[in-house]
Write an enzyme that holds these catalytic residues in place. Structure first.
Site, PDB file in Angstrom:
ATOM      1  N   SER A 169       0.844  -1.194   0.000  1.00 44.55           N
ATOM      2  CA  SER A 169       0.000   0.000   0.000  1.00 44.55           C
ATOM      3  C   SER A 169       0.879   1.244   0.000  1.00 44.55           C
ATOM      4  CB  SER A 169      -0.946  -0.030   1.205  1.00 44.55           C
ATOM      5  OG  SER A 169      -1.853   1.058   1.163  1.00 44.55           O
ATOM      6  N   THR A 170       0.825   2.066   1.050  1.00 46.88           N
ATOM      7  CA  THR A 170       1.604   3.304   1.093  1.00 46.88           C
ATOM      8  C   THR A 170       3.097   3.010   0.942  1.00 46.88           C
ATOM      9  OG1 THR A 170      -0.033   4.207   2.619  1.00 46.88           O
ATOM     10  CG2 THR A 170       2.032   5.408   2.413  1.00 46.88           C
ATOM     11  N   HIS A 196      -2.641  -0.910  -3.386  1.00 46.86           N
ATOM     12  CA  HIS A 196      -3.787  -0.032  -3.144  1.00 46.86           C
ATOM     13  C   HIS A 196      -3.625   1.254  -3.955  1.00 46.86           C
ATOM     14  CE1 HIS A 196      -4.292  -2.012   1.084  1.00 46.86           C
ATOM     15  NE2 HIS A 196      -4.799  -2.758   0.119  1.00 46.86           N
ATOM     16  N   MET A 289      -0.172   1.000   5.282  1.00 42.79           N
ATOM     17  CA  MET A 289      -0.977   1.215   6.483  1.00 42.79           C
ATOM     18  C   MET A 289      -1.965   0.072   6.670  1.00 42.79           C
ATOM     19  SD  MET A 289      -0.252   4.123   8.037  1.00 42.79           S
ATOM     20  CE  MET A 289      -1.745   4.516   8.947  1.00 42.79           C
ATOM     21  N   ASP A 292      -4.291  -5.110   5.841  1.00 41.75           N
ATOM     22  CA  ASP A 292      -4.722  -5.890   4.680  1.00 41.75           C
ATOM     23  C   ASP A 292      -3.679  -6.965   4.371  1.00 41.75           C
ATOM     24  OD1 ASP A 292      -6.279  -6.686   2.556  1.00 41.75           O
ATOM     25  OD2 ASP A 292      -5.553  -5.136   1.189  1.00 41.75           O
TER      26      ASP A 292
END
Length: 348
Positions: A169-170, A196, A289, A292
């Protein structure tokens, strides 16, 4: 009480500067201390005001967001959230910004001057707060704009005995650039990636990684047969899962409800692989973050043959997803981002 987050808002549109500032100032922890109309103005205001986070428009006159970002990261790195249009060029430049060191990005809902910017109010607030806590990771090599040719005749229709699944993600686009280009085209497995990202950006991510890699990198198409030596990225706004049909594995792309607020979801990808027969999976959870991928990892481990790798805190921009995975005590090893491709290939 946590300290306030001091933000510098940079955009060439006076309207966008005001609206973004007003949105951020609604949050009790965020205080917009200054605005800037272009890159040169931003560099001056940064020195005068010492912000904690900068929101930076990608497309600006005089000095655009990319050039500004490169100078910021060279002189004195600071957490930056890019604000981008969803055009193909905007998406491409946003990917370069991730490589140059930006923590994350938000997409303007409707072009350079988005009258409906309030649609992403919570998103921009969340990402500024995340950026203030994120760790700046220096890149070993500066990104280039070179786009190499790709020969597609390396695709072989061989049944995959192994599947590599990556969730991030991030900080993910930059992390993927440290992993995917190091994987040889001879890998005897397809690679499935959930990053993401909103619609409109994953295609640019796939094209960028494809230009740098030996393996073929593409957005996944619904129903296509998964091939060894190819990496499939879940399209923004769609889940990616795997179905088995005889000796073949097929990509399933759909718009089921988001899982824990995510679509695509790492959990959904991992859980689908857990249902496949006679498959060895290598699951990789990288910077991001939240949690998931953790539920999916549990299912993969319950299903049998799964080797799990988590990115180490040392190299993560945000250590949320790997940390959540580690809490399950099901992760086989935790490694620096620079070693992940090597660990994957150890299983071939």
């Amino acid at each position: 009480m946590e300290n306030n987050i001091r933000v510098l808002v940079v955009d060439d549109s006076a309207f966008m500067r005001k609206v973004i500032s007003d949105l951020l100032n609604k949050h009790p922890r965020i205080h917009v201390i200054a605005t800037a109309r272009n890159g040169e103005d931003a560099l001056t205001k940064r020195k005068l005001n010492s912000p904690d986070v900068i929101t930076l428009d990608v497309e600006m006159p005089i000095m655009d967001g990319l050039e500004t970002l490169k100078i910021l990261m060279k002189e004195n790195p600071i957490p930056v959230v890019m604000v981008s249009s969803t055009t193909k060029e905007g998406a491409r430049n946003t990917l370069f910004a991730m490589e140059f060191g930006a923590i994350d990005f938000v997409a303007k809902p409707s072009g350079a001057i988005s009258l409906d910017i309030e649609k992403i109010e919570q998103q921009i607030i969340d990402k500024v707060i995340q950026a203030a806590k994120a760790k700046l990771v220096r890149s070993e090599h500066e990104a280039t704009y070179v786009v190499q040719s790709k020969k597609d005749n390396r695709i072989k229709k061989v049944r995959a005995k192994k599947i590599v699944a990556i969730g991030t993600s991030t900080g993910g686009p930059r992390a993927l650039k440290d992993v995917i280009p190091k994987i040889p085209s001879s890998i005897k497995a397809p690679i499935l990636i959930v990053q993401h990202m909103p619609p409109g950006f994953t295609l640019s991510l796939a094209e960028r990684l494809n230009s740098l890699s030996e393996v073929i990198v593409k957005e996944a198409n619904h129903g296509e047969v998964l091939q060894n030596g190819t990496a499939y990225i879940a399209p923004g706004g769609y889940h990616l899962s795997v179905q088995q049909k005889g000796n073949a594995f097929l990509a399933n792309v759909d718009k089921q409800e988001p899982r824990r607020g995510h679509r695509p979801s790492v959990d959904i990808l991992f859980e689908s692989i857990a249902t496949l027969k006679d498959v060895e999976s290598i699951a990789v959870i990288m910077t991001g973050m939240g949690a998931d991928g953790t539920e999916g990892l549990i299912k993969l481990k319950e299903s049998g043959s799964c080797y799990a790798i988590a990115e180490s805190e040392e190299s993560c921009v945000v250590f949320g997803m790997p940390k959540a995975a580690l809490r399950t005590k099901l992760v086989d090893e935790m490694v620096h981002i620079q070693q992940i491709s090597e660990r994957i290939m150890n299983h071939f």
